[in-house]
Scaffold this motif. Structure first.
Motif, short mmCIF file in Angstrom:
data_model
loop_
_atom_site.label_atom_id
_atom_site.label_comp_id
_atom_site.label_asym_id
_atom_site.label_seq_id
_atom_site.Cartn_x
_atom_site.Cartn_y
_atom_site.Cartn_z
N ASP A 13 0.85 -1.19 0.00
CA ASP A 13 0.00 0.00 0.00
C ASP A 13 0.88 1.24 0.00
OD1 ASP A 13 -1.75 2.06 0.55
OD2 ASP A 13 -2.90 0.93 2.03
N PRO A 14 0.65 2.22 -0.88
CA PRO A 14 1.49 3.41 -0.94
C PRO A 14 1.42 4.25 0.34
CG PRO A 14 -0.31 3.58 -2.52
CD PRO A 14 -0.39 2.22 -1.92
N ARG A 15 0.44 4.02 1.18
CA ARG A 15 0.34 4.76 2.45
C ARG A 15 1.17 4.11 3.56
NH1 ARG A 15 -5.96 4.45 2.94
NH2 ARG A 15 -5.36 2.44 2.13
N THR A 16 1.70 2.95 3.27
CA THR A 16 2.52 2.25 4.27
C THR A 16 3.86 2.94 4.40
OG1 THR A 16 1.48 0.16 3.70
CG2 THR A 16 3.56 0.05 4.90
N LYS A 17 4.24 3.21 5.63
CA LYS A 17 5.51 3.87 5.91
C LYS A 17 6.47 2.83 6.50
CE LYS A 17 7.51 7.74 8.42
NZ LYS A 17 7.28 8.84 9.34
N VAL A 18 7.62 2.69 5.91
CA VAL A 18 8.63 1.75 6.39
C VAL A 18 9.80 2.55 6.92
CG1 VAL A 18 10.22 -0.10 5.76
CG2 VAL A 18 7.94 0.01 4.71
N VAL A 19 10.19 2.25 8.15
CA VAL A 19 11.32 2.92 8.78
C VAL A 19 12.35 1.87 9.14
CG1 VAL A 19 12.08 4.34 10.71
CG2 VAL A 19 9.83 4.72 9.71
#
Length: 90
Positions: free
Chosen positions: A2-8
């Motif tokens: 999902d493009p709203r997923t934020k990966v850190v």
């Protein structure tokens, strides 16, 4: 994904600042070094040095155990405990 997923991504240094782990890292480096000086060491001589070094490390760790009741009884690990004939600690 999902493009709203934020990966850190976070880097956690596992051995930095941990004395025991840092000693292991140094030992691993020493194991990878080639010894080619033509000298041979007799195992019985090396064993004495290794045991002495390990005893010093153990005593250093033991010296930090000041709240330990056993440390009060035996602060120096090399000293033998003395008992009387009724097996009581002197």
């Amino acid at each position: 994904m999902d493009p709203r997923t934020k990966v850190v991504l976070v880097w956690i240094p596992s051995h930095v600042g941990i004395p025991g782990n840092e000693k292991v890292d140094v030992a691993k480096l020493a194991l990878n070094q080639e010894i080619n000086d033509g000298k041979q060491v007799i195992w019985s001589d090396l064993k004495i040095k290794v045991n002495t070094h390990l005893e010093q490390l153990w005593q250093t760790d033991w010296d930090t155990e000041v709240d330990n009741k056993l440390h009060e009884i035996r602060p120096n690990l090399k000293e033998r405990l003395n008992y009387d004939e009724n097996k009581r600690l002197l």
